[in-house]
Write an enzyme that holds these catalytic residues in place. Structure first.
Site, short mmCIF file in Angstrom:
data_model
loop_
_atom_site.label_atom_id
_atom_site.label_comp_id
_atom_site.label_asym_id
_atom_site.label_seq_id
_atom_site.Cartn_x
_atom_site.Cartn_y
_atom_site.Cartn_z
N ASP A 1 43.48 53.18 55.30
CA ASP A 1 44.34 51.98 55.22
C ASP A 1 45.67 52.29 54.54
OD1 ASP A 1 43.32 52.37 52.61
OD2 ASP A 1 42.35 50.41 52.49
N LYS B 1 48.63 61.55 55.93
CA LYS B 1 47.66 60.95 56.85
C LYS B 1 48.41 60.19 57.96
CE LYS B 1 43.70 60.89 56.54
NZ LYS B 1 42.65 61.85 57.00
N TYR C 1 49.95 61.73 49.87
CA TYR C 1 48.68 61.68 50.63
C TYR C 1 48.81 60.74 51.83
CZ TYR C 1 44.10 59.87 51.95
OH TYR C 1 43.01 59.44 52.67
P1 NAD Z 1 36.59 64.57 50.45
O1 NAD Z 1 37.80 65.03 49.69
O2 NAD Z 1 35.37 64.17 49.70
O3 NAD Z 1 36.14 65.72 51.48
C1 NAD Z 1 37.04 66.44 52.25
C2 NAD Z 1 36.31 67.62 52.87
O4 NAD Z 1 37.23 68.34 53.70
C3 NAD Z 1 35.75 68.62 51.85
O5 NAD Z 1 34.44 68.99 52.18
C4 NAD Z 1 36.71 69.80 51.95
O6 NAD Z 1 36.09 71.04 51.62
C5 NAD Z 1 37.09 69.74 53.41
N1 NAD Z 1 38.39 70.38 53.68
C6 NAD Z 1 39.55 70.20 52.99
N2 NAD Z 1 40.52 70.97 53.54
C7 NAD Z 1 39.95 71.62 54.60
C8 NAD Z 1 40.45 72.54 55.56
N3 NAD Z 1 41.73 72.95 55.53
N4 NAD Z 1 39.61 73.00 56.51
C9 NAD Z 1 38.32 72.59 56.53
N5 NAD Z 1 37.79 71.74 55.65
C10 NAD Z 1 38.60 71.25 54.69
O7 NAD Z 1 37.11 63.40 51.38
P2 NAD Z 1 36.38 62.06 51.85
O8 NAD Z 1 36.54 61.05 50.81
O9 NAD Z 1 35.04 62.42 52.35
O10 NAD Z 1 37.32 61.66 53.07
C11 NAD Z 1 37.05 62.11 54.39
C12 NAD Z 1 38.15 61.60 55.31
O11 NAD Z 1 38.21 60.18 55.25
C13 NAD Z 1 39.54 62.09 54.93
O12 NAD Z 1 40.25 62.37 56.11
C14 NAD Z 1 40.16 60.90 54.19
O13 NAD Z 1 41.57 60.89 54.34
C15 NAD Z 1 39.52 59.74 54.91
N6 NAD Z 1 39.37 58.51 54.12
C16 NAD Z 1 38.69 58.53 52.93
C17 NAD Z 1 38.52 57.33 52.22
C18 NAD Z 1 37.76 57.27 50.92
O14 NAD Z 1 37.70 56.21 50.31
N7 NAD Z 1 37.16 58.35 50.46
C19 NAD Z 1 39.05 56.15 52.72
C20 NAD Z 1 39.76 56.19 53.91
C21 NAD Z 1 39.89 57.37 54.62
O1 TDX Z 2 41.00 56.98 36.78
C1 TDX Z 2 41.36 56.12 37.60
N1 TDX Z 2 41.77 54.91 37.16
C2 TDX Z 2 42.20 53.92 37.99
O2 TDX Z 2 42.58 52.82 37.53
C3 TDX Z 2 41.35 56.36 39.03
C4 TDX Z 2 40.90 57.69 39.56
C5 TDX Z 2 41.78 55.37 39.85
N2 TDX Z 2 42.22 54.18 39.35
C6 TDX Z 2 42.69 53.15 40.30
C7 TDX Z 2 43.74 53.60 41.29
C8 TDX Z 2 43.45 52.75 42.51
O3 TDX Z 2 44.09 51.49 42.38
O4 TDX Z 2 41.56 52.77 41.10
C9 TDX Z 2 41.95 52.52 42.44
C10 TDX Z 2 41.16 53.44 43.36
O5 TDX Z 2 41.62 54.76 43.12
P1 TDX Z 2 41.04 56.03 43.92
O6 TDX Z 2 39.56 56.03 43.79
O7 TDX Z 2 41.81 57.23 43.50
O8 TDX Z 2 41.35 55.61 45.43
P2 TDX Z 2 42.71 55.19 46.18
O9 TDX Z 2 43.89 55.75 45.52
O10 TDX Z 2 42.66 53.71 46.39
O11 TDX Z 2 42.49 55.97 47.57
C11 TDX Z 2 41.20 55.93 48.21
O12 TDX Z 2 41.18 55.04 49.28
C12 TDX Z 2 41.86 55.41 50.45
C13 TDX Z 2 40.76 57.31 48.68
O13 TDX Z 2 40.82 58.21 47.60
C14 TDX Z 2 41.58 57.81 49.82
O14 TDX Z 2 41.09 59.04 50.29
C15 TDX Z 2 41.50 56.81 50.91
O15 TDX Z 2 42.31 57.17 51.98
#
Ligand code: NAD
Ligand code: TDX
Length: 356
Positions: A134, A163, A159
């Site tokens: 998002d 994306k 970041y």
């Molecule tokens: P994460 O950081 O937990 O995992 C990322 C994985 O990608 C890891 O296993 C890492 O080793 C691998 N990786 C990184 N660089 C690489 C490369 N060059 N080649 C191969 N592997 C590689 O991330 P996540 O939270 O699981 O997110 C997964 C996807 O979802 C991402 O594309 C992220 O942008 C998207 N996303 C995450 C969230 C969230 O809340 N976590 C929300 C929206 C979208």
């Molecule tokens: O220590 C903290 N204190 C705090 O107040 C951290 C780590 C975060 N925060 C706040 C920042 C954000 O408003 O909490 C909220 C959530 O933070 P994150 O967990 O870092 O997530 P965010 O920045 O919202 O991004 C996440 O959602 C979209 C994921 O990390 C991304 O990968 C995804 O694309």
């Protein structure tokens, strides 16, 4: 019926792969570089499963991607691999440009040239599913309507910009070359196996070890929380039935301020691990805000609900309860991921932050 998953040792990717096998959906080639965020322990349950082939490698490695396509002829790619933490992108955006933009470009290029050599029926059935966020849409004011698929992109962090660039490339490869792409833009995920740099696991682990709970600014920023298994279901649905070339917003219908989230975690820990001296919320500490901190994210997930009949099944209360229980029940996993390099990150991101 093999699929190629990238980033399947990370948080969402490993949940997806585990779910995929739980559904008996077919073989998986799992390509992961095992950065600090990738953890083979997440996939431990699959260690004796010959249908799960783990490949330790980089999505930017063209020859490797080419050989995997040629050898395994997957019917789809589900692309999770990314650098995913906003705060790390502020400290050092280079890896984000490399993996999120150039890595996605490499996959698209190799898929394009491989598909050209395939029979028309295989070309037609193939799908490239790109997992995005998002955050590409920027930040909402408190009363703005949620993001739709048609909301213009306005990424604010390195970041989010990386994306957004990847999303644009995916769109262009469909429009120009007819690549059969699908994109999912989802809100903040939470659940088992999330690396404790992100808000929810960080707060759980700090609270149980009686460390301060560092809330950025005044804690009023809003996120729309999606339980990771609901996201996995949505991805499977889009893969099966999504319209080629389109994107789908996926959200949890759970908008919460960060302070509400942290207080909810503290209340659950007061139940599960009562501290006789004071409630866990006494550990909350307001620290200097994230630069360029997006105020609010919220998803309008009507399109996927109507077209593909997907809605989330977990409430925030039930999902958070499961998540807290998972971190309490898995001390070995926690001990493994919070050693060495993790401590250096915590030092880098929090030590000089000071108070809000
Ligand atoms: P994460 O950081 O937990 O995992 C990322 C994985 O990608 C890891 O296993 C890492 O080793 C691998 N990786 C990184 N660089 C690489 C490369 N060059 N080649 C191969 N592997 C590689 O991330 P996540 O939270 O699981 O997110 C997964 C996807 O979802 C991402 O594309 C992220 O942008 C998207 N996303 C995450 C969230 C969230 O809340 N976590 C929300 C929206 C979208
Ligand atoms: O220590 C903290 N204190 C705090 O107040 C951290 C780590 C975060 N925060 C706040 C920042 C954000 O408003 O909490 C909220 C959530 O933070 P994150 O967990 O870092 O997530 P965010 O920045 O919202 O991004 C996440 O959602 C979209 C994921 O990390 C991304 O990968 C995804 O694309």
């Amino acid at each position: 019926m093999t699929i190629l998953v990238t980033g399947g040792a990370g948080f969402i990717g490993s949940n997806f792969v585990l779910d995929w096998f739980a559904q008996g959906a077919g073989p998986v080639i799992n390509l992961d570089k095992l950065t600090y965020a990738g953890n083979p322990a997440n996939l431990h349950a699959l260690k004796d499963n010959p249908e799960h082939v783990f490949v330790h490698g980089d999505i930017c490695d063209r020859e490797l991607v080419r050989s995997l396509l040629e050898r395994h002829a997957p019917r789809a790619i589900v692309h999770f691999a990314a650098e995913s933490h906003v705060d790390r992108s502020i400290h050092g955006p280079g890896d984000f440009v490399q993996t999120n933009i150039l890595g996605t470009f490499t996959l698209l290029e190799e898929v394009r040239s491989w598909l050209e050599k395939q029979a028309p029926s295989r070309r037609e059935d193939f799908r490239f599913l790109h997992v995005s966020t998002d955050e590409v849409f920027g930040s909402l004011a408190p009363h703005d309507p949620p993001f739709k698929e048609s909301t213009p992109f306005a990424p604010n962090s390195p970041y989010a910009a990386s994306k957004a660039a990847a999303d644009h490339l995916v769109r262009a490869y469909h429009h120009t070359y007819g690549l059969p792409t699908l994109t999912v833009n989802c809100s903040n995920n939470y659940g088992p196996y999330q690396f404790p740099e992100k808000l929810i696991p960080l707060m759980i682990l700090n609270a149980i070890t009686h460390k301060p709970l560092p809330v950025y600014g005044e804690g009023g920023n809003v996120r729309d929380w999606l339980y990771v298994q609901d996201h996995c279901t949505a991805i499977r649905r889009v893969l099966e039935r999504g319209r080629v070339g389109e994107s789908y917003n996926v959200g949890g219908y759970n908008q919460k301020t960060n302070l509400e989230v942290v207080n909810a975690i503290c209340a659950l820990l007061d139940e599960a691990r009562p501290n006789r001296k004071s409630p866990h919320s006494m550990l909350i500490s307001f620290v200097k805000d994230r630069p360029g901190h997006d105020r609010r994210y919220a998803m309008d997930a009507t399109k996927i609900a109507i077209q593909l009949e997907w809605t989330p099944s977990e409430s925030f209360d039930s999902g958070l309860r499961k998540t807290v229980a998972w971190y309490l029940d898995n001390p070995d996993w926690v001990a493994h991921v919070t050693s060495g390099a993790y401590r250096q990150w915590i030092e880098k991101n929090y030590a000089k932050r000071g108070e809000a």
